[in-house]
Design a protein around this motif. Structure first.
Motif, PDB file in Angstrom:
ATOM      1  N   ASP A  23       0.976  -1.182  -0.075  1.00  0.00           N
ATOM      2  CA  ASP A  23       0.004   0.142  -0.033  1.00  0.00           C
ATOM      3  C   ASP A  23       0.911   1.221  -0.170  1.00  0.00           C
ATOM      4  N   GLY A  24       0.051   2.364   0.030  1.00  0.00           N
ATOM      5  CA  GLY A  24       1.065   3.550  -0.013  1.00  0.00           C
ATOM      6  C   GLY A  24       1.055   4.446  -1.312  1.00  0.00           C
ATOM      7  N   GLY A  25       0.353   3.742  -2.189  1.00  0.00           N
ATOM      8  CA  GLY A  25       0.302   4.531  -3.416  1.00  0.00           C
ATOM      9  C   GLY A  25      -0.603   5.391  -3.926  1.00  0.00           C
ATOM     10  N   SER A  26      -0.726   6.147  -4.702  1.00  0.00           N
ATOM     11  CA  SER A  26      -1.866   7.145  -5.063  1.00  0.00           C
ATOM     12  C   SER A  26      -1.878   6.982  -6.811  1.00  0.00           C
ATOM     13  N   SER A  27      -2.889   7.536  -7.050  1.00  0.00           N
ATOM     14  CA  SER A  27      -3.341   7.672  -8.647  1.00  0.00           C
ATOM     15  C   SER A  27      -2.121   8.314  -9.370  1.00  0.00           C
ATOM     16  N   ARG A  28      -1.522   9.384  -8.906  1.00  0.00           N
ATOM     17  CA  ARG A  28      -0.490   9.987  -9.164  1.00  0.00           C
ATOM     18  C   ARG A  28       0.822   9.218  -9.108  1.00  0.00           C
ATOM     19  N   LYS A  29       0.972   8.473  -8.062  1.00  0.00           N
ATOM     20  CA  LYS A  29       2.164   7.924  -7.429  1.00  0.00           C
ATOM     21  C   LYS A  29       1.790   6.520  -7.139  1.00  0.00           C
ATOM     22  N   PRO A  30       1.420   5.575  -7.987  1.00  0.00           N
ATOM     23  CA  PRO A  30       1.272   4.233  -7.788  1.00  0.00           C
ATOM     24  C   PRO A  30       2.327   3.511  -6.991  1.00  0.00           C
ATOM     25  N   VAL A  31       1.725   2.200  -6.538  1.00  0.00           N
ATOM     26  CA  VAL A  31       2.687   1.259  -5.809  1.00  0.00           C
ATOM     27  C   VAL A  31       3.839   0.740  -6.943  1.00  0.00           C
ATOM     28  N   GLY A  32       5.008   0.832  -6.608  1.00  0.00           N
ATOM     29  CA  GLY A  32       6.018   0.586  -7.661  1.00  0.00           C
ATOM     30  C   GLY A  32       6.663   1.768  -8.226  1.00  0.00           C
ATOM     31  N   THR A  33       6.329   2.978  -7.866  1.00  0.00           N
ATOM     32  CA  THR A  33       6.812   4.133  -8.442  1.00  0.00           C
ATOM     33  C   THR A  33       8.232   4.416  -7.609  1.00  0.00           C
ATOM     34  N   VAL A  34       9.211   4.366  -8.460  1.00  0.00           N
ATOM     35  CA  VAL A  34      10.679   4.788  -7.855  1.00  0.00           C
ATOM     36  C   VAL A  34      11.350   5.778  -8.564  1.00  0.00           C
ATOM     37  N   TRP A  35      11.881   6.685  -7.772  1.00  0.00           N
ATOM     38  CA  TRP A  35      13.137   7.492  -8.506  1.00  0.00           C
ATOM     39  C   TRP A  35      14.285   7.034  -7.838  1.00  0.00           C
ATOM     40  N   VAL A  36      15.473   7.100  -8.902  1.00  0.00           N
ATOM     41  CA  VAL A  36      16.738   6.749  -8.457  1.00  0.00           C
ATOM     42  C   VAL A  36      17.634   7.916  -9.012  1.00  0.00           C
ATOM     43  N   ALA A  37      18.492   8.187  -8.212  1.00  0.00           N
ATOM     44  CA  ALA A  37      19.752   9.443  -8.807  1.00  0.00           C
ATOM     45  C   ALA A  37      21.051   8.709  -8.435  1.00  0.00           C
TER      46      ALA A  37
END
Length: 425
Positions: free
Chosen positions: A363-377
């Protein structure tokens, strides 16, 4: 050519209910393959007499070698030894060498008194060859029947590995004459399995009959393995190297490594070669990247440390991520991971930093940022690059994929820094 086939039977209720993950059979299969023995089946059975007995019957019909692990302890649920004794028509007798070894372990090493259960560890079927277990109290057992081999080993991994290396593999090589099996593996990234197969179709169809190509896909990456077997080692290795060179030429633009190694191992080798250092600023991966790096001896030469900024307060106070960024963009954002890299570079004083932030699920996702959204730098003092990912698996798998792809992003950054400025800040 007739292949020498083996079956591996792992015994224990804990394996069937998922309480313990079977790593034994994977390691054993690797060792057998290295000496030219093909593992045709791996079977897990519970601590149940009839199930073990019938599995032995089935595997002896199919394979030349049966290796069992588990069920050799001193408790009532450990039934492998009495079962094998009855299966091969023997009786249990006390082996003086095993008893002396068990006594030594308890009295000299463990400094504990022996009880009857410990003494019975020295009981072995009189129809077997006893295999010395230098790492524990349960001896291995070697049975021969109709030119087929059954070897029973403890389920404790370091005991099993010692017996495989010291006793089982040397005896198998002496008893049989297995063919040579040669593997060559490379890793590609940035091309899907079907597109890769289309690209190298002509190469694959022209391979000699004794060489097989296997596709081992992962998210965004495909491992290609060439396998050959035969008895003329010199000829096989020569032809294999020729074909492996051709394969590398076919995939040169997407080739990550021409060794059988993981992405983190590739990055570690690059850092060692350049005498450069790495730090990590992990949020969603929670230290998993650091664990992968530090699991290898000698990693202190290139890996200096991590700031696990799981909570936003840590991002703010240790990595200097501004309140305004967290409020306007959120923790899972490009702006946040960029600042995480900058903050970690300042704190850790490394040449490079990897930063991760994402929503691993369930859980923890949203319509804008669903589960599995990841940013890497990833970046250094001169440049930072970023990439967004959208994974679709369970929490553990999403964490693993984040780590692998973070390493790949750093790999590309190290190779191309100073030439590519895409997504730079």
């Amino acid at each position: 050519m007739e292949l020498l086939r083996a079956s591996i039977i792992t015994i224990g209720d804990e394996l069937l209910i998922g309480q313990v993950i079977d790593t034994n059979s994977a390691w054993m299969a690797q060792q057998l393959n290295l000496v030219g023995i093909t593992v045709s089946r791996r079977v897990a059975v519970g601590d149940e007499w009839n199930a073990i007995w019938s599995t032995l019957d089935e595997e002896l019909e199919k394979s030349d070698i049966i290796l069992l692990t588990g069920g050799l302890g001193p408790t009532a649920d450990d039934i492998t030894k009495p079962l094998l004794c009855e299966y091969f028509g023997g009786k249990l007798v006390s082996d003086p060498k095993v008893l002396a070894h068990v006594t030594y372990l308890f009295e000299k090493v463990l400094k504990r008194p022996m009880i009857e259960r410990n003494i019975r560890q020295a009981d072995v079927p009189d129809v077997c060859t006893v295999l010395h277990n230098r790492n524990g109290t349960a001896p291995g057992m070697w049975f021969e029947k109709n030119n087929k081999i059954v070897a029973s080993l403890p389920g404790v991994p370091h005991e099993m590995k010692g017996l495989m290396s010291d006793e089982v593999i040397p005896r198998l090589l002496q008893h049989f004459q297995p063919p040579v099996i040669v593997h060559r593996t490379l890793l590609t990234a940035g091309i899907g399995e079907s597109f890769l197969a289309e690209r190298i179709n002509a190469f694959e169809t022209s391979l000699p009959a004794f060489i097989k190509l296997a596709y081992l896909p992962n998210y965004g990456m495909v491992r290609l393995r060439l396998s050959a077997s035969g008895y003329d080692k010199e000829t096989i290795e020569k032809i294999m190297e020729e074909q492996f060179t051709l394969l590398q030429e076919q995939v040169a633009d997407v080739l990550v490594t021409n060794k059988d190694e993981s992405m983190d191992q590739v990055v570690a080798r690059m850092l060692l070669d350049r005498r450069e250092t790495l730090g990590t600023a992990e949020s969603c991966t929670g230290g998993y990247i650091a664990q992968l790096l530090t699991s290898v001896a000698g990693s202190s030469r290139y890996y200096l440390g991590s700031i696990i900024s799981y909570d936003n307060q840590v991002k703010k106070h240790l990595l200097d991520v501004p309140d305004s960024t967290l409020e306007s963009e959120g923790a899972v954002s490009e702006a946040t991971v960029i600042q995480m890299v900058k903050g970690a570079l300042a704190a850790l004083k490394t040449d490079y930093v990897i930063a991760t932030s994402g929503i691993m699920g369930p859980d923890g996702g949203s319509s804008r940022k669903p589960v599995g959204t990841v940013w890497v730098a990833v970046g250094n003092q001169d440049e930072i690059i970023t990439q967004q990912f959208h994974f679709r698996f369970d929490r553990r798998r999403n964490i693993e994929l984040t780590a692998t792809n973070a390493f790949n992003l750093l790999r590309k950054f190290i190779i191309s820094r100073g030439t590519e400025k895409t997504n730079s800040h």
